[in-house]
Design a protein around this motif. Structure first.
Motif, PDB file in Angstrom:
ATOM      1  N   PHE A   1      -4.041 -10.889  -1.675  1.00 23.98           N
ATOM      2  CA  PHE A   1      -4.607  -9.601  -2.072  1.00 23.98           C
ATOM      3  C   PHE A   1      -5.382  -8.993  -0.913  1.00 23.98           C
ATOM      4  O   PHE A   1      -6.254  -9.628  -0.329  1.00 23.98           O
ATOM      5  N   ARG A   2      -5.040  -7.751  -0.607  1.00 23.67           N
ATOM      6  CA  ARG A   2      -5.794  -6.958   0.354  1.00 23.67           C
ATOM      7  C   ARG A   2      -5.802  -5.520  -0.138  1.00 23.67           C
ATOM      8  O   ARG A   2      -4.982  -5.133  -0.965  1.00 23.67           O
ATOM      9  N   PHE A   3      -6.695  -4.728   0.390  1.00 24.42           N
ATOM     10  CA  PHE A   3      -6.822  -3.365  -0.108  1.00 24.42           C
ATOM     11  C   PHE A   3      -5.620  -2.500   0.250  1.00 24.42           C
ATOM     12  O   PHE A   3      -5.406  -1.459  -0.370  1.00 24.42           O
ATOM     13  N   ASP A   4      -4.826  -2.922   1.232  1.00 18.42           N
ATOM     14  CA  ASP A   4      -3.635  -2.124   1.527  1.00 18.42           C
ATOM     15  C   ASP A   4      -2.599  -2.234   0.411  1.00 18.42           C
ATOM     16  O   ASP A   4      -1.710  -1.391   0.303  1.00 18.42           O
ATOM     17  N   LEU A   5      -2.718  -3.257  -0.445  1.00 16.76           N
ATOM     18  CA  LEU A   5      -1.852  -3.313  -1.624  1.00 16.76           C
ATOM     19  C   LEU A   5      -2.180  -2.168  -2.576  1.00 16.76           C
ATOM     20  O   LEU A   5      -1.290  -1.543  -3.153  1.00 16.76           O
ATOM     21  N   LEU A   6      -3.465  -1.898  -2.740  1.00 16.15           N
ATOM     22  CA  LEU A   6      -3.870  -0.773  -3.589  1.00 16.15           C
ATOM     23  C   LEU A   6      -3.362   0.546  -3.024  1.00 16.15           C
ATOM     24  O   LEU A   6      -2.950   1.442  -3.764  1.00 16.15           O
ATOM     25  N   LYS A   7      -3.387   0.658  -1.700  1.00 13.83           N
ATOM     26  CA  LYS A   7      -2.920   1.891  -1.061  1.00 13.83           C
ATOM     27  C   LYS A   7      -1.451   2.151  -1.354  1.00 13.83           C
ATOM     28  O   LYS A   7      -1.006   3.296  -1.376  1.00 13.83           O
ATOM     29  N   GLU A   8      -0.697   1.088  -1.560  1.00 15.44           N
ATOM     30  CA  GLU A   8       0.728   1.249  -1.851  1.00 15.44           C
ATOM     31  C   GLU A   8       0.936   1.985  -3.170  1.00 15.44           C
ATOM     32  O   GLU A   8       1.834   2.814  -3.294  1.00 15.44           O
ATOM     33  N   PHE A   9       0.082   1.695  -4.149  1.00 10.96           N
ATOM     34  CA  PHE A   9       0.216   2.308  -5.469  1.00 10.96           C
ATOM     35  C   PHE A   9      -0.693   3.518  -5.654  1.00 10.96           C
ATOM     36  O   PHE A   9      -0.421   4.374  -6.496  1.00 10.96           O
ATOM     37  N   LEU A  10      -1.768   3.575  -4.876  1.00 12.33           N
ATOM     38  CA  LEU A  10      -2.710   4.696  -4.940  1.00 12.33           C
ATOM     39  C   LEU A  10      -2.937   5.231  -3.529  1.00 12.33           C
ATOM     40  O   LEU A  10      -4.031   5.114  -2.977  1.00 12.33           O
ATOM     41  N   PRO A  11      -1.915   5.821  -2.910  1.00 18.85           N
ATOM     42  CA  PRO A  11      -2.056   6.269  -1.520  1.00 18.85           C
ATOM     43  C   PRO A  11      -3.167   7.299  -1.362  1.00 18.85           C
ATOM     44  O   PRO A  11      -3.160   8.324  -2.038  1.00 18.85           O
ATOM     45  N   PRO A  12      -4.139   7.039  -0.475  1.00 22.25           N
ATOM     46  CA  PRO A  12      -5.262   7.961  -0.299  1.00 22.25           C
ATOM     47  C   PRO A  12      -4.959   9.134   0.614  1.00 22.25           C
ATOM     48  O   PRO A  12      -5.720  10.092   0.661  1.00 22.25           O
ATOM     49  N   LYS A  13      -3.843   9.045   1.363  1.00 21.45           N
ATOM     50  CA  LYS A  13      -3.496  10.116   2.287  1.00 21.45           C
ATOM     51  C   LYS A  13      -2.100  10.632   1.992  1.00 21.45           C
ATOM     52  O   LYS A  13      -1.276   9.938   1.408  1.00 21.45           O
ATOM     53  N   SER A  14      -1.846  11.847   2.424  1.00 20.32           N
ATOM     54  CA  SER A  14      -0.549  12.464   2.202  1.00 20.32           C
ATOM     55  C   SER A  14       0.508  11.802   3.066  1.00 20.32           C
ATOM     56  O   SER A  14       0.372  11.729   4.283  1.00 20.32           O
ATOM     57  N   GLU A  15       1.556  11.288   2.397  1.00 21.03           N
ATOM     58  CA  GLU A  15       2.671  10.670   3.102  1.00 21.03           C
ATOM     59  C   GLU A  15       3.956  11.055   2.393  1.00 21.03           C
ATOM     60  O   GLU A  15       4.105  10.820   1.207  1.00 21.03           O
TER      61      GLU A  15
END
Length: 305
Positions: free
Chosen positions: A54-68
């Motif tokens: 578990f790392r916070f980049d896993l959360l980013k995968e499902f809740l991307p904080p930036k426009s991509e």
């Protein structure tokens, strides 16, 4: 923070974090990662297998904080051996949830409640996009890895006390195959009803059928019957029936005990009490873990990867 017209806008902050809270985070992380289903993930060809962490980049995968516009799912485990395997690389369009990501992160540090239904909606929406963009040659691998990453996140948040899956009325106990009993006992926080168990096991059955189709036909036409993983009680019942019919048609129905167990679970009811998102996710989790419950028969040729 976010940059807005040459100004930086503070979106969220975390203050007064105590040592005991950091300790709880590491304890939940260690406990979640300890489950066998997150161990020994297949690495890149020629490289060692690796464990999901578990790392916070896993959360980013499902809740991307930036426009991509595009996202490569392989990058979420960058640093783990095998993480850059092209089998785990699917480009999909994603939304942007800067506040959700920051508030989720804040809740983790503060050990505050999070909306389980919101997280499940975001998770299954992302998984559906992965599933839709998969190729036949992927053999379900990108969906599997994304689904397991999501389960690791959910287990971590549960152990930290941030989410509580909805509880349902107590049902009649139904005994199933010992392998499933062991799995449901280990993960009883997410499998507390017969309905949830039946959905998961139907996912296992569906993946068994897809593996047989892939091996014998080089294609998986039954994928089209899964409705892009947008599932509900009626579709689960239909998939269950049609999967059995197909296995019988191919004269390769090695899963009659599994089918009997699913039927016994379904008889007790409760599917209508589950949200469509939860049904869709538990079904996909079953598909992703089918090889853990594979029944090896002398007449069955394994689908080797």
């Amino acid at each position: 923070y976010a940059k807005n017209q040459e100004q930086f806008q503070l979106l969220s902050s975390v203050e007064n974090i105590f040592p005991s809270q950091f300790k709880a985070i590491f304890a939940a992380k260690e406990r979640a990662e300890s489950h066998a289903i997150f161990k020994d993930m297949p690495g890149k060809k020629g490289e060692e297998n690796y464990d999901l962490t578990f790392r916070f980049d896993l959360l980013k995968e499902f809740l991307p904080p930036k426009s991509e516009k595009k996202r490569d799912t392989a990058k979420s485990q960058k640093g783990d051996k095998g993480a850059s395997d092209s089998k785990d690389s699917i480009n999909v369009s994603v939304g942007v949830y800067p506040k959700a990501f920051l508030e989720t992160t804040r809740s983790i540090f503060k050990q505050e409640p999070l909306s389980y239904s919101f997280l499940l909606r975001r998770i299954i929406t992302f998984i559906r996009r992965i599933f839709t963009n998969e190729k036949e040659t992927d053999r379900g691998y990108p969906t599997k890895m994304t689904t397991l990453k999501a389960f690791l996140i959910l287990k971590f948040l549960y152990y930290l006390g941030c989410i509580k899956p909805e509880k349902h009325k107590v049902q009649k106990e139904v005994k199933v195959d010992a392998r499933y009993e062991e799995f449901f006992t280990e993960h009883q926080d997410f499998f507390d009803t017969n309905a949830k168990k039946s959905v998961f096991m139907t996912g296992v059955l569906a993946r068994h059928l897809l593996d047989i189709q892939s091996l014998n036909r080089g294609a998986t036409p039954f994928r089209k019957r899964l409705n892009g993983l947008k599932l509900n009680p009626a579709l689960i019942n239909r998939i269950f029936t049609e999967a059995i019919e197909k296995l019988e048609q191919y004269d390769q129905n090695y899963y009659r005990e599994l089918q009997s167990d699913i039927a016994q679970l379904m008889i007790t009811g409760g599917l209508e009490e589950l949200s469509n998102d939860e049904i869709s996710y538990l079904f996909t989790l079953g598909m992703s873990l089918n090889k853990q419950f594979k029944t090896k028969k002398p007449e069955e040729t394994e689908n080797k990867e």
